[in-house]
Design a protein around this motif. Structure first.
Motif, PDB file in Angstrom:
ATOM      1  N   THR A  78      44.195  50.133 -10.141  1.00 25.97           N
ATOM      2  CA  THR A  78      44.133  51.566  -9.912  1.00 25.97           C
ATOM      3  C   THR A  78      45.389  51.974  -9.164  1.00 25.97           C
ATOM      4  N   GLU A  79      45.574  53.270  -8.999  1.00 19.03           N
ATOM      5  CA  GLU A  79      46.681  53.771  -8.195  1.00 19.03           C
ATOM      6  C   GLU A  79      46.157  54.878  -7.310  1.00 19.03           C
ATOM      7  N   HIS A 195      55.907  60.009 -19.351  1.00 19.26           N
ATOM      8  CA  HIS A 195      55.666  61.108 -18.405  1.00 19.26           C
ATOM      9  C   HIS A 195      55.086  60.636 -17.083  1.00 19.26           C
ATOM     10  N   ARG A 196      55.411  59.434 -16.658  1.00 21.61           N
ATOM     11  CA  ARG A 196      54.847  58.913 -15.416  1.00 21.61           C
ATOM     12  C   ARG A 196      55.761  59.228 -14.236  1.00 21.61           C
ATOM     13  N   ILE A 208      52.922  68.283  -4.145  1.00 22.91           N
ATOM     14  CA  ILE A 208      51.492  68.016  -4.089  1.00 22.91           C
ATOM     15  C   ILE A 208      51.075  67.363  -5.420  1.00 22.91           C
ATOM     16  N   PRO A 209      49.969  66.617  -5.432  1.00 27.54           N
ATOM     17  CA  PRO A 209      49.614  65.836  -6.627  1.00 27.54           C
ATOM     18  C   PRO A 209      49.464  66.653  -7.906  1.00 27.54           C
ATOM     19  N   TRP A 214      49.247  63.835 -11.278  1.00 21.35           N
ATOM     20  CA  TRP A 214      48.668  62.672 -10.620  1.00 21.35           C
ATOM     21  C   TRP A 214      47.164  62.837 -10.379  1.00 21.35           C
ATOM     22  N   LEU A 215      46.638  64.028 -10.591  1.00 17.56           N
ATOM     23  CA  LEU A 215      45.192  64.201 -10.438  1.00 17.56           C
ATOM     24  C   LEU A 215      44.427  63.319 -11.416  1.00 17.56           C
TER      25      LEU A 215
END
Length: 321
Positions: A78-79, A195-196, A208-209, A214-215
């Motif tokens: 996971t991240e 797209h990472r 912000i995420p 990143w959500l």
């Protein structure tokens, strides 16, 4: 830390934050194609490696990070992120639990600040945090790789490949058995293609995420409280982020790539027009040609033609406005 694999034939050292590993080994597109085909590996031994041990390791981390890990299954990658009190991204963690230890790798040079924060939050929890960068090196095998994992090596298996926490002393023997090596530029090209986002590249002091997508991968919206959670919930439920990540197809007739921070403008207004955002990472891809990621204002029309400096840039949506 300088990798011993810089002694491999053709190795050209990377610069900046990625100093210490090879940018490429003389054939950038061949290296990209090898990774895309699931062969070879990438030396990421400059990344920081941190371990968390102790009976409370998962429940404790669960309180500090954006991801739900209190019941993380053994071996499941996971991240996660660590945010400031205002919800800005401070750390990006790539982790896995082996049943006794949480292993995580982070951006080069960030492990000391991360460990300092984690140590300050231990209180009475039964956990021990350690910097293992001197003992273990991260090696990336691409998606589709059939290379065997050495006995006893902890692995993060993801859709983009597997990250091995390899004993640093075994780097050279691993390279001999599982080559050819691909440089960091090849790895970065595939990262941009998919797209990472990357901490310190797609982020700045106010990211912000929500802005980076990143959500979907690093934030669990239903978990309990953590530092910065109020911002995450407020933007998710009541508003929109001020910026959004965008994928850019760059004009292939140009001989140079825009550097990080190059302003993005409307093509109709040219380089002297209003600044709408900036390039974060630009690369040359073996199939797509020159491509980039960038951050732009949320309200920029989806069909707007852009220029990165003086280079035409057609946008592709990553984060919806």
């Amino acid at each position: 830390m300088k990798s011993p694999l810089l002694s491999l034939p053709g190795a050209v050292p990377a610069e900046g934050v990625d100093e210490g590993v090879a940018a490429h080994y003389g054939e950038l597109f061949r290296e990209q194609r090898a990774l895309a085909d699931g062969t070879g590996f990438v030396d990421l031994s400059h990344r920081g490696v941190v371990t968390v041990t102790g009976a409370d390791r998962l429940s404790w981390l669960h309180l500090l990070i954006t991801q739900h890990v209190s019941e993380l299954p053994v071996g499941q990658a996971t991240e996660a992120l660590i945010l400031s009190a205002n919800g800005h991204i401070e750390h990006a963690l790539y982790l896995v639990d082996d049943g006794d230890t949480v292993w995580l790798h982070v951006e080069p040079g960030t492990q000391e600040a991360l460990i300092a924060y984690l140590e300050s939050m231990k209180f009475f929890y039964r956990v021990e945090v350690a910097d293992r960068t001197g003992e273990f090196a991260v090696v990336h095998a691409p998606a589709g790789s059939i290379a065997p994992v050495p006995d006893g090596v902890v692995v993060r298996e993801t859709a983009h490949g597997r990250d091995l926490f390899l004993p640093r002393a075994d780097l050279e023997s691993y390279a001999q058995e599982h080559g050819p090596a691909a440089g960091l530029l090849a790895y970065e090209a595939l990262r941009v293609e998919s797209h990472r986002p990357r901490l310190g590249f797609e982020t700045d002091h106010r990211t912000i995420p929500h802005e980076l997508g990143w959500l979907g991968t690093a934030v669990h919206l239903q978990k309990g409280c953590y530092r910065g959670q109020e911002t995450v919930a407020r933007v998710q439920n009541l508003g929109k982020p001020p910026r959004r990540l965008v994928f850019l197809h760059l004009d292939g007739s140009e001989v140079h790539l825009p550097v990080a921070g190059t302003p993005l403008h409307l093509a109709s207004e040219g380089p002297e027009g209003r600044k709408l955002g900036f390039v974060t990472t630009a690369v040359r891809h073996h199939e797509l040609g020159p491509i980039a990621l960038g951050l732009i204002k949320r309200n920029v029309p989806l069909d707007a033609e852009l220029v990165a400096g003086d280079i035409a840039a057609a946008q592709e949506v990553v984060v919806e406005p």
